[in-house]
Design an enzyme around this catalytic site. Structure first.
Site, PDB file in Angstrom:
ATOM      1  N   ASP A   8       0.872  -1.749  -0.090  1.00  0.00           N
ATOM      2  CA  ASP A   8      -0.016   0.194  -0.133  1.00  0.00           C
ATOM      3  C   ASP A   8       0.419   1.152  -0.438  1.00  0.00           C
ATOM      4  O   ASP A   8       2.460   1.264  -0.547  1.00  0.00           O
ATOM      5  CB  ASP A   8      -0.840  -0.156   0.748  1.00  0.00           C
ATOM      6  CG  ASP A   8      -0.547   0.033   2.756  1.00  0.00           C
ATOM      7  OD1 ASP A   8       0.756   0.894   2.569  1.00  0.00           O
ATOM      8  OD2 ASP A   8      -0.847   0.410   3.635  1.00  0.00           O
ATOM      9  N   CYS A  65       3.142  -3.154   4.186  1.00  0.00           N
ATOM     10  CA  CYS A  65       2.285  -1.874   4.118  1.00  0.00           C
ATOM     11  C   CYS A  65       3.128  -1.266   4.962  1.00  0.00           C
ATOM     12  O   CYS A  65       4.838  -1.882   5.268  1.00  0.00           O
ATOM     13  CB  CYS A  65       1.351  -2.370   4.539  1.00  0.00           C
ATOM     14  SG  CYS A  65       0.980  -3.260   6.064  1.00  0.00           S
ATOM     15  N   THR A  67       3.090  -1.376   8.844  1.00  0.00           N
ATOM     16  CA  THR A  67       3.307  -2.468   9.431  1.00  0.00           C
ATOM     17  C   THR A  67       3.698  -3.748   8.978  1.00  0.00           C
ATOM     18  O   THR A  67       4.147  -4.524  10.177  1.00  0.00           O
ATOM     19  CB  THR A  67       2.103  -2.471  10.706  1.00  0.00           C
ATOM     20  OG1 THR A  67       1.607  -2.480   9.823  1.00  0.00           O
ATOM     21  CG2 THR A  67       2.377  -1.117  11.454  1.00  0.00           C
ATOM     22  N   GLY A  68       3.346  -4.078   7.446  1.00  0.00           N
ATOM     23  CA  GLY A  68       3.314  -5.349   7.248  1.00  0.00           C
ATOM     24  C   GLY A  68       1.713  -6.289   8.627  1.00  0.00           C
ATOM     25  O   GLY A  68       1.677  -7.129   7.442  1.00  0.00           O
ATOM     26  N   ILE A  69       1.088  -6.123   9.456  1.00  0.00           N
ATOM     27  CA  ILE A  69      -0.087  -6.373  10.258  1.00  0.00           C
ATOM     28  C   ILE A  69      -1.268  -6.575   9.539  1.00  0.00           C
ATOM     29  O   ILE A  69      -1.850  -7.629   9.240  1.00  0.00           O
ATOM     30  CB  ILE A  69      -0.297  -5.197  11.497  1.00  0.00           C
ATOM     31  CG1 ILE A  69       0.754  -5.690  11.957  1.00  0.00           C
ATOM     32  CG2 ILE A  69      -0.590  -6.066  11.876  1.00  0.00           C
ATOM     33  CD1 ILE A  69       1.077  -5.210  13.245  1.00  0.00           C
ATOM     34  N   GLY A  70      -1.440  -5.294   8.543  1.00  0.00           N
ATOM     35  CA  GLY A  70      -2.923  -5.530   7.929  1.00  0.00           C
ATOM     36  C   GLY A  70      -2.820  -5.811   6.306  1.00  0.00           C
ATOM     37  O   GLY A  70      -3.795  -6.815   6.191  1.00  0.00           O
ATOM     38  N   HIS A  98       9.337 -24.235   8.516  1.00  0.00           N
ATOM     39  CA  HIS A  98       8.414 -25.236   9.569  1.00  0.00           C
ATOM     40  C   HIS A  98       7.559 -24.546   9.494  1.00  0.00           C
ATOM     41  O   HIS A  98       6.407 -25.783   9.365  1.00  0.00           O
ATOM     42  CB  HIS A  98       8.580 -24.599  11.285  1.00  0.00           C
ATOM     43  CG  HIS A  98       9.775 -24.865  11.689  1.00  0.00           C
ATOM     44  ND1 HIS A  98       9.847 -24.519  13.621  1.00  0.00           N
ATOM     45  CD2 HIS A  98      11.062 -25.254  11.726  1.00  0.00           C
ATOM     46  CE1 HIS A  98      11.137 -24.878  13.498  1.00  0.00           C
ATOM     47  NE2 HIS A  98      11.746 -25.363  12.721  1.00  0.00           N
ATOM     48  N   ASN A  99       6.985 -23.082   8.613  1.00  0.00           N
ATOM     49  CA  ASN A  99       5.386 -23.216   8.690  1.00  0.00           C
ATOM     50  C   ASN A  99       4.917 -23.339   7.284  1.00  0.00           C
ATOM     51  O   ASN A  99       4.026 -23.100   6.775  1.00  0.00           O
ATOM     52  CB  ASN A  99       5.289 -22.274   8.852  1.00  0.00           C
ATOM     53  CG  ASN A  99       5.142 -21.580  10.549  1.00  0.00           C
ATOM     54  OD1 ASN A  99       6.642 -20.514  10.495  1.00  0.00           O
ATOM     55  ND2 ASN A  99       4.832 -22.104  11.327  1.00  0.00           N
ATOM     56  N   ARG A 109       7.979   1.203   7.557  1.00  0.00           N
ATOM     57  CA  ARG A 109       7.605   1.948   8.894  1.00  0.00           C
ATOM     58  C   ARG A 109       8.291   1.324  10.047  1.00  0.00           C
ATOM     59  O   ARG A 109       8.836   1.535  11.378  1.00  0.00           O
ATOM     60  CB  ARG A 109       6.835   2.237   9.593  1.00  0.00           C
ATOM     61  CG  ARG A 109       6.224   3.012   8.589  1.00  0.00           C
ATOM     62  CD  ARG A 109       4.523   3.150   8.445  1.00  0.00           C
ATOM     63  NE  ARG A 109       3.716   4.541   7.526  1.00  0.00           N
ATOM     64  CZ  ARG A 109       2.415   4.066   7.248  1.00  0.00           C
ATOM     65  NH1 ARG A 109       2.089   4.293   7.915  1.00  0.00           N
ATOM     66  NH2 ARG A 109       2.264   5.348   6.238  1.00  0.00           N
ATOM     67  N   HIS A 133       7.124 -31.474  11.121  1.00  0.00           N
ATOM     68  CA  HIS A 133       5.536 -29.911  10.592  1.00  0.00           C
ATOM     69  C   HIS A 133       4.829 -30.167   9.576  1.00  0.00           C
ATOM     70  O   HIS A 133       3.433 -29.374  10.094  1.00  0.00           O
ATOM     71  CB  HIS A 133       6.427 -28.712  10.465  1.00  0.00           C
ATOM     72  CG  HIS A 133       8.016 -29.438  10.875  1.00  0.00           C
ATOM     73  ND1 HIS A 133       7.967 -28.279  11.915  1.00  0.00           N
ATOM     74  CD2 HIS A 133       9.209 -28.921  10.392  1.00  0.00           C
ATOM     75  CE1 HIS A 133       8.751 -27.817  13.022  1.00  0.00           C
ATOM     76  NE2 HIS A 133      10.210 -28.358  11.915  1.00  0.00           N
TER      77      HIS A 133
HETATM   78  C1  RB5 Z   1      -1.094   2.902   6.652  1.00  0.00           C
HETATM   79  O1  RB5 Z   1      -1.297   4.376   7.178  1.00  0.00           O
HETATM   80  C2  RB5 Z   1      -1.826   1.499   7.556  1.00  0.00           C
HETATM   81  O2  RB5 Z   1      -1.991   1.752   8.282  1.00  0.00           O
HETATM   82  C3  RB5 Z   1      -0.583   0.658   7.049  1.00  0.00           C
HETATM   83  O3  RB5 Z   1      -0.074   0.682   5.655  1.00  0.00           O
HETATM   84  C4  RB5 Z   1      -0.554  -0.506   7.392  1.00  0.00           C
HETATM   85  O4  RB5 Z   1       0.059  -0.377   8.671  1.00  0.00           O
HETATM   86  C5  RB5 Z   1      -1.630  -2.059   8.105  1.00  0.00           C
HETATM   87  O5  RB5 Z   1      -1.308  -2.590   8.687  1.00  0.00           O
END
Ligand code: RB5
Length: 142
Positions: A8, A65, A67-70, A98-99, A109, A133
């Site tokens: 993103d 992204c 954080t990579g989380i979304g 393993h996975n 970030r 595994h």
């Molecule tokens: C975008 O601002 C941010 O939320 C996205 O890049 C990501 O970190 C979401 O998990």
């Protein structure tokens, strides 16, 4: 190995550096976008890329992204996807061994381009160990 990557806006610059590095190493990499750093919604990129990996059109997928989380949450909604959120080389190696992860998520970030490239290199080159595994990975799919 056919690899596809997307981001993103929060991961746009790190995606560009990963693409450039992989192309320099001769890896077959497809950049699904976006093509600009304008604000976009990460599921709009995670979903189609995950679908292309799950269908076998691509062997591996990389998502970036902020954080990579979304991205990782979104990709893991697709059946057959094992997307690992990774910010260190130990985890990059372990999640392949393993996975049998078929997708990698990272946050621009969180880490810089040098570490990100090391993570990608380790993740792409580490083989799945199978063995003990396998039944665990099968249980994920079930
Ligand atoms: C975008 O601002 C941010 O939320 C996205 O890049 C990501 O970190 C979401 O998990």
């Amino acid at each position: 190995m056919k690899v596809i990557i997307a981001s993103d806006h929060g991961g746009f610059n790190l995606k560009a550096s990963v693409v450039a590095a992989l192309k320099g190493k001769g890896v077959e990499i497809t950049d699904f976008g976006p093509d600009t750093a304008d604000s976009v919604d990460y599921p709009d990129y995670a979903r189609p890329v995950a679908d292309k990996v799950a269908s076998g059109e691509f062997d591996r997928g990389i998502l970036v992204c902020g954080t990579g989380i979304g991205m990782s949450i979104s990709a893991n909604k697709v059946k057959g996807i094992r997307c690992a959120l990774v910010h260190d080389t130990f985890s990059a190696r372990a999640t392949r061994a393993h996975n049998n992860s078929n997708m990698l998520a990272m946050g621009e970030r969180v880490i810089g381009p040098g570490l990100a490239q090391d993570i990608v290199d380790v993740w792409l080159s580490t083989e799945y160990e199978g063995g003990r595994h396998e039944q665990r990975v099968c249980k994920i799919e079930e």
